[in-house]
Design an enzyme around this catalytic site. Structure first.
Site, mmCIF file in Angstrom:
data_model
loop_
_atom_site.group_PDB
_atom_site.id
_atom_site.type_symbol
_atom_site.label_atom_id
_atom_site.label_comp_id
_atom_site.label_asym_id
_atom_site.label_seq_id
_atom_site.Cartn_x
_atom_site.Cartn_y
_atom_site.Cartn_z
ATOM 1 N N CYS A 182 0.823 -1.209 0.000
ATOM 2 C CA CYS A 182 0.000 0.000 0.000
ATOM 3 C C CYS A 182 0.865 1.270 0.000
ATOM 4 O O CYS A 182 1.472 1.580 -1.030
ATOM 5 C CB CYS A 182 -0.980 -0.057 1.162
ATOM 6 S SG CYS A 182 -2.396 1.003 0.935
ATOM 7 N N HIS B 129 -3.248 -5.591 1.611
ATOM 8 C CA HIS B 129 -2.560 -5.868 2.888
ATOM 9 C C HIS B 129 -2.666 -7.338 3.313
ATOM 10 O O HIS B 129 -3.503 -7.661 4.167
ATOM 11 C CB HIS B 129 -3.209 -5.029 3.999
ATOM 12 C CG HIS B 129 -3.006 -3.562 3.879
ATOM 13 N ND1 HIS B 129 -1.958 -2.895 4.463
ATOM 14 C CD2 HIS B 129 -3.726 -2.618 3.242
ATOM 15 C CE1 HIS B 129 -2.041 -1.603 4.203
ATOM 16 N NE2 HIS B 129 -3.109 -1.411 3.466
ATOM 17 N N GLU C 87 -0.906 -8.841 5.348
ATOM 18 C CA GLU C 87 -0.585 -8.947 6.783
ATOM 19 C C GLU C 87 -1.823 -8.852 7.659
ATOM 20 O O GLU C 87 -1.760 -9.164 8.850
ATOM 21 C CB GLU C 87 0.447 -7.874 7.183
ATOM 22 C CG GLU C 87 -0.064 -6.452 7.330
ATOM 23 C CD GLU C 87 -0.280 -5.721 6.006
ATOM 24 O OE1 GLU C 87 -0.155 -6.354 4.934
ATOM 25 O OE2 GLU C 87 -0.584 -4.516 6.049
HETATM 26 N N1 GLN Z 1 -3.579 6.288 1.068
HETATM 27 C C1 GLN Z 1 -2.323 6.058 1.745
HETATM 28 C C2 GLN Z 1 -1.212 6.854 1.064
HETATM 29 O O1 GLN Z 1 -1.411 7.400 0.031
HETATM 30 C C3 GLN Z 1 -1.963 4.602 1.726
HETATM 31 C C4 GLN Z 1 -2.934 3.834 2.566
HETATM 32 C C5 GLN Z 1 -2.362 2.595 3.181
HETATM 33 O O2 GLN Z 1 -1.160 2.389 3.217
HETATM 34 N N2 GLN Z 1 -3.218 1.774 3.726
HETATM 35 O O3 GLN Z 1 -0.140 6.949 1.594
#
Ligand code: GLN
Length: 202
Positions: free
Chosen positions: A83, A175, A177
């Site tokens: 992410c 994710h 995890e």
């Molecule tokens: N929206 C977040 C970002 O742009 C990422 C979200 C996440 O890591 N769950 O950094």
């Protein structure tokens, strides 16, 4: 018997604990929270957790840890970004000049799934990790708009690329995890073991 491998989890901000737990539960490695260069030097691979990519990027710049991570990556250290971690790995971020590691030839769009479906779950087919789909947990997730020629697409959600690999760099928009399914972490641990035993080239 070989020494247990140490996997770093970048500990500047974000869901650090969940990745540490996943690493432990693979039974193949021990996690080390990495907040400085000495801790980075002690690990065979590094996980970049989800969180806020702008915050983590600024801290990477300010502490000099970003440059140290980039240097390790160039000498073959595997990195897995989830992410926000995927965003930090990207060379290009749509509409943003925010600090990043910029190691993977991908362009990402942040918060790509819109406010209505801000967070959602979906089954994600990803044969690299086995025949059974992964349960993808997406939290204000990015997606990959463009993947360079050297980047392998591992999974998509509908038409959007959500998992990629380039050499020893791995990234998922979702994710693993948070699901209890250890296949992606186990795969990454194996990559780290391979990187340690392989001769360094280039
Ligand atoms: N929206 C977040 C970002 O742009 C990422 C979200 C996440 O890591 N769950 O950094």
């Amino acid at each position: 018997m070989s020494e247990t491998i140490r996997i770093g989890v970048l500990g500047l901000q974000g869901d650090v604990e969940a990745h540490c737990d996943a690493v432990i539960r693979t039974g193949q490695a021990v996690p080390v929270v990495v907040r400085d260069r000495d801790e980075l030097a002690a690990v065979a691979g590094l996980i970049l957790p989800g969180g806020e990519s702008t915050t983590i990027g600024k801290l990477l710049d300010r502490t000099g840890l970003g440059a140290a991570i980039a240097a390790r990556a160039r000498s073959g250290m595997p990195i897995y970004g989830t992410c926000a971690g995927m965003i930090l790995l990207a060379t290009a971020i749509c509409g943003s000049q925010q600090p990043r590691l910029g190691l993977m030839d991908i362009e990402v769009e942040r918060n790509a799934f819109g406010r209505q479906v801000d967070s959602f779950e979906a089954d994600i087919a990803a044969p690299r990790f086995g025949a059974t789909p992964l349960r993808g947990v997406f939290i204000r997730a990015p997606y990959v708009r463009r993947a360079g020629a050297g980047v392998e697409v591992l999974a998509s959600y509908e038409t959007r690329i959500v998992a990629v690999e380039q050499g020893r760099l791995l990234a998922t928009a979702f994710h693993p995890e948070l699901t209890g399914d250890l296949r992606v972490h186990a795969y990454f641990v194996r990559q780290c073991m391979g990187a340690v035993s392989a001769p360094q080239i280039g």
